[in-house]
Design a protein around this motif. Structure first.
Motif, PDB file in Angstrom:
ATOM      1  N   SER A   1      -7.178  -2.354  -0.930  1.00  0.00           N
ATOM      2  CA  SER A   1      -6.917  -3.058  -2.095  1.00  0.00           C
ATOM      3  C   SER A   1      -7.731  -2.580  -3.333  1.00  0.00           C
ATOM      4  O   SER A   1      -7.476  -2.567  -4.395  1.00  0.00           O
ATOM      5  CB  SER A   1      -7.118  -4.419  -2.458  1.00  0.00           C
ATOM      6  OG  SER A   1      -8.379  -5.005  -1.624  1.00  0.00           O
TER       7      SER A   1
ATOM      8  N   ARG B   1       8.139  -3.805 -11.490  1.00  0.00           N
ATOM      9  CA  ARG B   1       9.085  -2.769 -11.859  1.00  0.00           C
ATOM     10  C   ARG B   1       9.610  -2.883 -13.223  1.00  0.00           C
ATOM     11  O   ARG B   1      10.385  -4.056 -13.612  1.00  0.00           O
ATOM     12  CB  ARG B   1      10.122  -2.231 -10.765  1.00  0.00           C
ATOM     13  CG  ARG B   1      10.333  -0.954 -10.759  1.00  0.00           C
ATOM     14  CD  ARG B   1      11.111  -0.700  -9.324  1.00  0.00           C
ATOM     15  NE  ARG B   1      11.642  -1.560  -8.693  1.00  0.00           N
ATOM     16  CZ  ARG B   1      13.002  -1.823  -8.475  1.00  0.00           C
ATOM     17  NH1 ARG B   1      13.756  -0.931  -8.515  1.00  0.00           N
ATOM     18  NH2 ARG B   1      13.221  -2.854  -7.422  1.00  0.00           N
TER      19      ARG B   1
ATOM     20  N   ASP C   1      -0.945  -7.542  -0.871  1.00  0.00           N
ATOM     21  CA  ASP C   1      -0.640  -9.099  -0.903  1.00  0.00           C
ATOM     22  C   ASP C   1      -1.913  -9.537   0.155  1.00  0.00           C
ATOM     23  O   ASP C   1      -1.074  -9.472   1.498  1.00  0.00           O
ATOM     24  CB  ASP C   1       0.691  -9.587  -0.625  1.00  0.00           C
ATOM     25  CG  ASP C   1       0.710 -11.027  -0.853  1.00  0.00           C
ATOM     26  OD1 ASP C   1      -0.393 -11.699  -0.743  1.00  0.00           O
ATOM     27  OD2 ASP C   1       2.021 -11.384  -0.660  1.00  0.00           O
TER      28      ASP C   1
ATOM     29  N   ARG D   1       3.525  -0.369 -19.089  1.00  0.00           N
ATOM     30  CA  ARG D   1       2.127  -0.600 -18.693  1.00  0.00           C
ATOM     31  C   ARG D   1       1.509  -0.349 -20.221  1.00  0.00           C
ATOM     32  O   ARG D   1       1.708   0.400 -20.830  1.00  0.00           O
ATOM     33  CB  ARG D   1       1.604   0.429 -17.742  1.00  0.00           C
ATOM     34  CG  ARG D   1       2.140   0.417 -16.668  1.00  0.00           C
ATOM     35  CD  ARG D   1       1.382   0.909 -15.422  1.00  0.00           C
ATOM     36  NE  ARG D   1       1.552   0.523 -14.230  1.00  0.00           N
ATOM     37  CZ  ARG D   1       1.209   0.917 -13.160  1.00  0.00           C
ATOM     38  NH1 ARG D   1       0.167   1.614 -12.778  1.00  0.00           N
ATOM     39  NH2 ARG D   1       1.661   0.176 -11.936  1.00  0.00           N
TER      40      ARG D   1
ATOM     41  N   VAL E   1      -4.694   0.309  -3.774  1.00  0.00           N
ATOM     42  CA  VAL E   1      -3.407  -0.053  -4.024  1.00  0.00           C
ATOM     43  C   VAL E   1      -3.389  -1.537  -4.054  1.00  0.00           C
ATOM     44  O   VAL E   1      -4.291  -2.119  -3.276  1.00  0.00           O
ATOM     45  CB  VAL E   1      -2.765   0.480  -2.730  1.00  0.00           C
ATOM     46  CG1 VAL E   1      -1.047   0.383  -3.113  1.00  0.00           C
ATOM     47  CG2 VAL E   1      -2.887   1.906  -2.603  1.00  0.00           C
ATOM     48  N   PRO E   2      -2.703  -2.101  -4.945  1.00  0.00           N
ATOM     49  CA  PRO E   2      -2.519  -3.539  -4.924  1.00  0.00           C
ATOM     50  C   PRO E   2      -1.707  -4.110  -3.662  1.00  0.00           C
ATOM     51  O   PRO E   2      -0.512  -3.897  -3.567  1.00  0.00           O
ATOM     52  CB  PRO E   2      -1.850  -3.846  -6.413  1.00  0.00           C
ATOM     53  CG  PRO E   2      -1.099  -2.660  -6.604  1.00  0.00           C
ATOM     54  CD  PRO E   2      -1.831  -1.481  -5.980  1.00  0.00           C
TER      55      PRO E   2
ATOM     56  N   LEU F   1       2.663  -4.408   0.144  1.00  0.00           N
ATOM     57  CA  LEU F   1       2.221  -4.132  -1.035  1.00  0.00           C
ATOM     58  C   LEU F   1       2.839  -5.351  -2.086  1.00  0.00           C
ATOM     59  O   LEU F   1       3.509  -5.765  -1.789  1.00  0.00           O
ATOM     60  CB  LEU F   1       2.709  -2.956  -1.553  1.00  0.00           C
ATOM     61  CG  LEU F   1       2.482  -1.527  -0.711  1.00  0.00           C
ATOM     62  CD1 LEU F   1       3.259  -0.052  -1.475  1.00  0.00           C
ATOM     63  CD2 LEU F   1       0.957  -1.389  -0.647  1.00  0.00           C
ATOM     64  N   ARG F   2       1.919  -5.461  -3.025  1.00  0.00           N
ATOM     65  CA  ARG F   2       2.096  -6.359  -4.037  1.00  0.00           C
ATOM     66  C   ARG F   2       3.172  -5.990  -4.940  1.00  0.00           C
ATOM     67  O   ARG F   2       3.346  -4.978  -5.295  1.00  0.00           O
ATOM     68  CB  ARG F   2       0.952  -6.825  -4.958  1.00  0.00           C
ATOM     69  CG  ARG F   2       1.081  -8.109  -5.834  1.00  0.00           C
ATOM     70  CD  ARG F   2      -0.187  -8.461  -6.556  1.00  0.00           C
ATOM     71  NE  ARG F   2      -0.974  -9.023  -5.678  1.00  0.00           N
ATOM     72  CZ  ARG F   2      -2.353  -9.089  -5.971  1.00  0.00           C
ATOM     73  NH1 ARG F   2      -2.712  -8.691  -6.960  1.00  0.00           N
ATOM     74  NH2 ARG F   2      -3.246  -9.785  -5.075  1.00  0.00           N
ATOM     75  N   PRO F   3       4.082  -6.636  -5.312  1.00  0.00           N
ATOM     76  CA  PRO F   3       5.127  -6.284  -6.286  1.00  0.00           C
ATOM     77  C   PRO F   3       4.510  -5.811  -7.549  1.00  0.00           C
ATOM     78  O   PRO F   3       3.725  -6.321  -8.092  1.00  0.00           O
ATOM     79  CB  PRO F   3       6.199  -7.580  -6.489  1.00  0.00           C
ATOM     80  CG  PRO F   3       5.742  -8.503  -5.295  1.00  0.00           C
ATOM     81  CD  PRO F   3       4.442  -8.082  -4.983  1.00  0.00           C
ATOM     82  N   THR F   4       4.895  -4.384  -7.930  1.00  0.00           N
ATOM     83  CA  THR F   4       4.162  -4.047  -9.148  1.00  0.00           C
ATOM     84  C   THR F   4       4.977  -4.166 -10.466  1.00  0.00           C
ATOM     85  O   THR F   4       4.330  -3.789 -11.539  1.00  0.00           O
ATOM     86  CB  THR F   4       4.052  -2.547  -8.942  1.00  0.00           C
ATOM     87  OG1 THR F   4       5.408  -1.930  -8.640  1.00  0.00           O
ATOM     88  CG2 THR F   4       3.379  -1.912  -7.825  1.00  0.00           C
TER      89      THR F   4
END
Lengths: 89, 268
Positions: free
Chosen positions: A51, A85, A57, A89, A54-55, A80-83
Motif C-alpha cells: 500500500s 475511473r 483494499d 485527478r 499501490v492503493p 486493488l482498491r477501485p481507483t
C-alpha cells in the motif's frame, strides 16, 4: 423445537470429518512451521509494503498456505482498491 | 544369525506401544522365530508386566550397560514359548543411564543369537526415544485414530525421515468400527492419507487386551480375540507374507449375499 434441532444437527459434518480437516491444517503447520500467527504477520507486512506503492483494499487481502504434491505455496490474494475511473485527478 | 531390530514407537503415550511390542514378540515366537523383546522405557518399565514376567527379573538393561552382569544373565525366558525372551528396563534409574551407543552395542550382541529384536520405545521424542531408535533396522509407529495421536505420530515420522531411519510402517491401534461407521472416528484411510506411510496393520479396540494385561497373558497367545488375530497378521506381514487387510466390521447384507454367491460359484 427438539424436532427441528434434530434436522439442524444432521447438517453439521460428523466429528470424524472435522478431525480430519483440523489435522490436515495442524500437520501442514507442524511440517512447515508456518503457523496461523505467521500468516497473519506476513499479511500485515505485505499490506504495509504494497500500500506504500499501490492503493489496495486491506480488508480483503488473504495470505494462505497451499499444499501441493510436489511443492507447497504461499498464496497472496491482494485486491486493488477501485481507483475511481473517469474521475479527474 | 543376524537378527533384525524393529523399534515400536509413537510420540504420544498410551496408544499401545507396549501392548504391540508384547504381542508382536509373542506372535513371532509362535512362528518359530527366536525373539527378544527389549524394554527401552527406563524408569517406567511395563513390558515385563504385559508379558507376565515381572517376578522373574534378576538383572536389567542398565546392569548390562554398566557391566554388573553379562547380557545372557539379564535375559528372562518366557516359559510359555521357548523361543521368547525379555530384556527388562531398569525401574529405579532414568533414561540418561543408557546412551544410543550402548543400545547399538547391546543389540549388535543380541543379533548374533536372535531372529528378531523388538524394542519398546518410551513415549516422547527425547533421549529415551533416541536410545530406542538408534539400533533400529525398521520402525513401527503405533497410533490411534484420534487427533493428538496422529499429530504426534507425524512429528515422530518427520524426525525419523530426517535421520533416514526406515522403513517406517504404521499400526493403527484401537480402531472402533462402530464409531467409524457413524462418522465419529477418523477412518484408517484418513490416517494413512494424512501420515503418508505404509500400513502394516489395523488393530480393533478389544476389551480382551485389558483382561490380557490384567493376567499378564498377551492376547496373541490364543487366537480367540480380534486383537490377537490382528497382531498375528502383523507378524505374518513382518515375515514377508502377503496378508489381506480384512474388514473390521460385520459384513452388510449385500456383501454377505455377494460372498454367498461367490462361494457357490467357486465350489467345484
Amino acid at each position: 423445537m427438539k424436532f427441528l434441532d434434530r434436522f439442524r444437527r444432521r447438517r453439521e459434518p460428523p466429528s470424524g470429518e472435522v478431525a480430519r480437516e483440523r489435522l490436515r491444517l495442524v500437520l501442514t503447520y507442524d511440517r512447515t512451521s508456518i503457523s496461523p500467527a505467521l500468516l497473519e504477520t506476513l499479511k500485515d507486512e505485505i499490506i504495509s509494503v504494497i500500500s506504500r506503492h499501490v492503493p489496495i483494499d486491506p480488508e480483503r487481502v488473504e495470505v494462505t498456505f497451499k499444499e501441493g504434491a510436489r511443492e507447497h505455496q504461499l498464496v497472496a490474494h491482494i485486491p486493488l482498491r477501485p481507483t475511481g475511473r473517469g474521475r479527474r485527478r | 544369525m543376524a537378527g533384525k531390530v524393529i523399534t515400536i514407537t509413537s510420540g504420544k503415550g498410551g496408544v499401545g506401544k507396549t501392548t504391540a511390542t508384547a504381542n508382536l514378540a509373542v506372535a513371532l515366537a509362535m512362528r518359530e522365530q527366536r525373539v527378544v523383546a527389549i524394554d527401552a522405557d527406563i524408569g517406567l518399565r511395563n513390558l515385563d508386566v504385559m508379558m507376565g514376567l515381572e517376578n522373574r527379573i534378576v538383572y536389567d538393561l542398565v546392569d548390562v550397560v554398566e557391566g554388573r552382569c553379562r547380557l545372557r544373565q539379564a535375559l528372562v525366558r518366557d516359559k510359555r514359548l521357548p523361543e521368547l525372551f525379555l530384556l527388562p528396563a531398569a525401574q529405579t534409574r532414568d533414561k540418561t543411564a543408557v546412551s544410543p551407543e550402548d543400545m547399538v552395542r547391546v543389540c549388535d550382541e543380541l543379533r548374533q543369537s536372535f531372529d528378531y529384536l523388538i524394542i519398546d520405545s518410551p513415549a516422547g521424542i527425547e533421549q529415551g526415544f533416541r536410545n530406542a531408535v538408534a539400533p533400529a533396522d525398521e520402525v513401527i509407529i503405533v497410533t490411534n485414530p484420534e487427533i493428538a495421536a496422529v499429530r504426534d505420530a507425524d512429528r515422530v515420522i518427520g524426525l525419523l525421515e530426517a535421520e533416514e531411519k526406515g522403513p517406517i510402517r504404521l499400526i493403527i491401534n484401537r480402531l472402533k468400527p462402530e464409531m467409524v461407521r457413524r462418522g465419529d472416528m477418523l477412518t484408517s484411510e484418513d490416517v494413512l492419507e494424512l501420515l503418508a506411510i505404509e500400513l502394516i496393520g489395523i488393530v480393533p479396540e478389544d476389551e480382551t487386551v485389558i483382561t490380557a494385561a490384567n493376567t499378564g497373558r498377551p492376547v496373541a497367545l490364543s487366537d480367540d480375540s480380534l486383537a490377537g488375530r490382528a497382531f498375528h497378521n502383523i507378524a505374518r506381514r513382518l515375515l514377508g507374507e502377503e496378508v489381506p487387510f480384512a474388514p473390521l466390521r460385520e459384513p452388510g447384507l449385500l456383501e454377505r449375499l455377494r460372498d454367498w454367491f461367490g462361494r457357490k460359484e467357486g465350489e467345484p
